[in-house]
Design a protein around this motif. Sequence first.
Motif, short mmCIF file in Angstrom:
data_model
loop_
_atom_site.label_atom_id
_atom_site.label_comp_id
_atom_site.label_asym_id
_atom_site.label_seq_id
_atom_site.Cartn_x
_atom_site.Cartn_y
_atom_site.Cartn_z
N GLU A 189 -26.51 7.18 12.51
CA GLU A 189 -27.79 6.92 11.85
C GLU A 189 -28.64 8.20 11.78
N GLY A 190 -27.99 9.31 11.49
CA GLY A 190 -28.69 10.57 11.35
C GLY A 190 -28.90 11.33 12.64
N ALA A 191 -28.83 10.66 13.78
CA ALA A 191 -28.97 11.34 15.06
C ALA A 191 -27.70 12.11 15.36
N GLN A 192 -27.86 13.32 15.88
CA GLN A 192 -26.72 14.18 16.15
C GLN A 192 -26.79 14.67 17.60
N THR A 193 -25.73 14.46 18.33
CA THR A 193 -25.66 14.94 19.71
C THR A 193 -24.31 15.60 19.94
N TRP A 194 -24.35 16.73 20.63
CA TRP A 194 -23.13 17.47 20.93
C TRP A 194 -22.55 16.97 22.25
N HIS A 195 -21.22 16.90 22.30
CA HIS A 195 -20.52 16.41 23.50
C HIS A 195 -19.39 17.38 23.85
N TYR A 196 -19.30 17.67 25.14
CA TYR A 196 -18.26 18.58 25.63
C TYR A 196 -17.17 17.74 26.28
N LEU A 197 -15.96 17.81 25.73
CA LEU A 197 -14.89 16.89 26.11
C LEU A 197 -14.02 17.45 27.23
N THR A 198 -13.43 16.53 27.93
CA THR A 198 -12.40 16.91 28.89
C THR A 198 -11.13 17.24 28.11
N GLU A 199 -10.17 17.83 28.80
CA GLU A 199 -8.90 18.16 28.12
C GLU A 199 -8.19 16.91 27.63
N GLU A 200 -8.36 15.80 28.32
CA GLU A 200 -7.74 14.56 27.87
C GLU A 200 -8.45 14.00 26.65
N GLU A 201 -9.79 14.05 26.66
CA GLU A 201 -10.55 13.51 25.53
C GLU A 201 -10.29 14.29 24.25
N VAL A 202 -10.03 15.60 24.39
CA VAL A 202 -9.75 16.43 23.22
C VAL A 202 -8.58 15.89 22.42
N LYS A 203 -7.61 15.32 23.10
CA LYS A 203 -6.40 14.84 22.43
C LYS A 203 -6.67 13.67 21.49
N THR A 204 -7.72 12.90 21.78
CA THR A 204 -7.99 11.70 20.96
C THR A 204 -9.20 11.86 20.05
N TRP A 205 -9.88 13.00 20.14
CA TRP A 205 -11.07 13.22 19.30
C TRP A 205 -10.98 14.62 18.71
N PRO A 206 -10.30 14.77 17.60
CA PRO A 206 -10.12 16.10 17.02
C PRO A 206 -11.42 16.67 16.46
N GLN A 207 -11.51 18.00 16.45
CA GLN A 207 -12.66 18.64 15.84
C GLN A 207 -12.63 18.45 14.33
N THR A 208 -13.81 18.28 13.75
CA THR A 208 -13.92 18.20 12.30
C THR A 208 -14.18 19.60 11.74
N ALA A 209 -14.06 19.70 10.42
CA ALA A 209 -14.40 20.96 9.76
C ALA A 209 -15.85 21.32 10.02
N ALA A 210 -16.72 20.31 10.05
CA ALA A 210 -18.14 20.56 10.32
C ALA A 210 -18.33 21.09 11.74
N ASP A 211 -17.65 20.49 12.71
CA ASP A 211 -17.74 20.99 14.09
C ASP A 211 -17.41 22.47 14.14
N ARG A 212 -16.27 22.83 13.55
CA ARG A 212 -15.83 24.23 13.62
C ARG A 212 -16.80 25.16 12.91
N TYR A 213 -17.33 24.71 11.80
CA TYR A 213 -18.27 25.55 11.05
C TYR A 213 -19.52 25.82 11.88
N PHE A 214 -20.09 24.78 12.45
CA PHE A 214 -21.33 24.95 13.21
C PHE A 214 -21.12 25.77 14.48
N LEU A 215 -19.93 25.72 15.03
CA LEU A 215 -19.62 26.46 16.25
C LEU A 215 -19.18 27.90 15.96
N GLY A 216 -19.06 28.24 14.70
CA GLY A 216 -18.64 29.59 14.34
C GLY A 216 -17.17 29.84 14.54
#
Length: 711
Positions: A30-57
Amino acid sequence: MKETYRSALLNLTENPKYTDLSRWRLRVKEGAQTWHYLTEEEVKTWPQTAADRYFLGLPSDAPELPKAKTPIEAAKKGFEFYKRLQTEDGHWAGEYGGPMFMVPGLIISHYITGTPVPDHERLEIIRYLLNRAHPDDGGWGLHIEGHSTVFITALTYVALRILGLGADHPALIKARGTLHKMGGATGAPAWGKFWLCAMGLYEWEGMNPVPPELWVLPNFLPIHPGKWWVHTRMVYLPMGYIYAKKLRPEPTDFIHDLRREIYVQPYESIDWNAQRNNIAKEDLYMPHTKLIDFIDEILVYYMKVPLSVNKLRQYALDATVDLIRMEDENTFFLDIGPVNKVLNWLVCYYHYGKESREFKEHVRRNADFMWLGPLWDTAFVAQACCEAGFADEAKNIPAMRKALEFLDDCQIKRNVPDIDKCYRHVSLGAWPFSTRDQGYTVSDCTAEGLKSVLQLQKLSQMPKLVNDDRLKQAVDVLLTMQNSDGGFASYERIRGPQWLEWLNPAEVFGDIMIEYSYPECTTAVLLGLSSFKKTFPDYRRAEIDEVSRKAVQYIRKKQRPDGSWFGSWAICFTYAALFSLDSLASVGDTYETCEHSRRGCDFLISKQQADGGWGELYKSCETGVYCQHPQSQVVQTAWACLALMSAKYPHKEPIKRGIELIMSRQQANGEWLQEGIEGVFNRNCMISYPNYKFSFTIWALGRYARLYGNE
């Protein structure tokens, strides 16, 4: 007293190891945006989006596209890239960057309340603040392109010490040297003095009074805070509570160390009363008037009356707490902006305690203000694609549908409870700057939201998500917002007299005491109403026509003798020209038919740079005089081209050269790179609108192709 705040004990002399950027994810709802830092296990099930990579440089996987040979090809190529940055709920995210006074207040509040900053956030805030240090002297300015100031250098220094850097860290040695050269932290302006007081690094006697009693004055008085600009009153509301009670933590070893580090003389030897009006020359933008200095002298003696015998003050504090409660509840603990949000959090800490629901809700919503994606950007790019003519192409329909779904969701669907008691404007049917939860009506956001929905819902493959009644509610809101001069302000009508600016206590900001009419807001509303009456020609038509007539008169009246208009929400004369010439064009006033339009165009043409682009420096906002940027800017070039095309400027060549410059700066993958800062508020503080380099460039290219063909 020994220090117990964990990160303040680290005393790092080298940069810490920062986080793994590949593990960050942006969650949107709903327009709210929050950043989350994943564990190594969580990374496997929640891939980065193109937007994530762009904003992170991080490296983009956007493919290289064939070089655009025509403006429409460049516009489509730009949108191909920009589509990749659309979030799953339909809006375009962006960093709410630029001002440098927000993060230190958040970190100081974390310290005061004993709330740890999560390690992954702490490390990235350190990285951000160090990267934003002035490249020459190591200090920090009011905004990311500004010169170093006492206000921000002192607060950022304190924040970095809280986050774990030691006094012997090279960056802090350099920053401390710069702070001392400027005379030390005693020269901080009022907001800096407040935050230092709140942390026990400055004595309350050295700050000019912020009496909460103002809130219980009769409402009809022109100095009542309910007449002030909404951001100002909502900052000074919690500030008054904390000031009146002289709240601060018990001094610890860490605080004593900081007292030794940020001043140029022993803390105990400082004459605090003499520091009340000591503002460093690097910081001073808006000097006090003699009137406010006189009033402050009287208030200093009044505020010495003990709270135990001052029944008026206790009554005022109770009223203050109630108003803060309403602000928190009405915005779901987001509050109108980041500054009053952390101040309200502090009040809840002192008044309700750490175990209270109010305190915990503030902590929960802190993450929302670390990043912000406003409705604003989504509305602009939707309109750009519609005008360019490719919004209804099959490959773009999903993005446009998602944008419409976001606009549908973001519209405010209620008026807040006790609307008059908490000095709010009506909001049912409005659109906010950021999210629906925050819920504040903004005139131009409402107008841009309305225009976008009207245009999107005309597309053949688009559902009608926003019904007629809700569109009419948006117009109902706009018709309540016109000022007596015919213009429109930002959040509400002008409530107070202009002489209230004589009481501006902030020293670093201009035009903060009351609302003002703005060419930008006025144009947005005028065009929004114009779009609406094409679809609903009979709804409140006489009122809409009269409001529009007065708005155009306002635009004509605000033009300066040199043909320019002054912009207050982006840089500066170029931005205002875009909106003002759009206003005139909407009633048929163009270069050939209207002197105002002709002079506006001629002013823009006189500022075109040798390479065909336009570039205006942020100093224009501070000085009120056009300042050329050393390099042309794609965003301002797009604004100028759009303005000239709206006005039907008869000579194509200057516009063509601007379009060619925009095309020449486009990257192989379709994007444009970040250049100078784009936005401003209160004359002296710049703010980033990183999405402008997409929305307005696409818009300018598309309009050129529509008007001049595909050359």
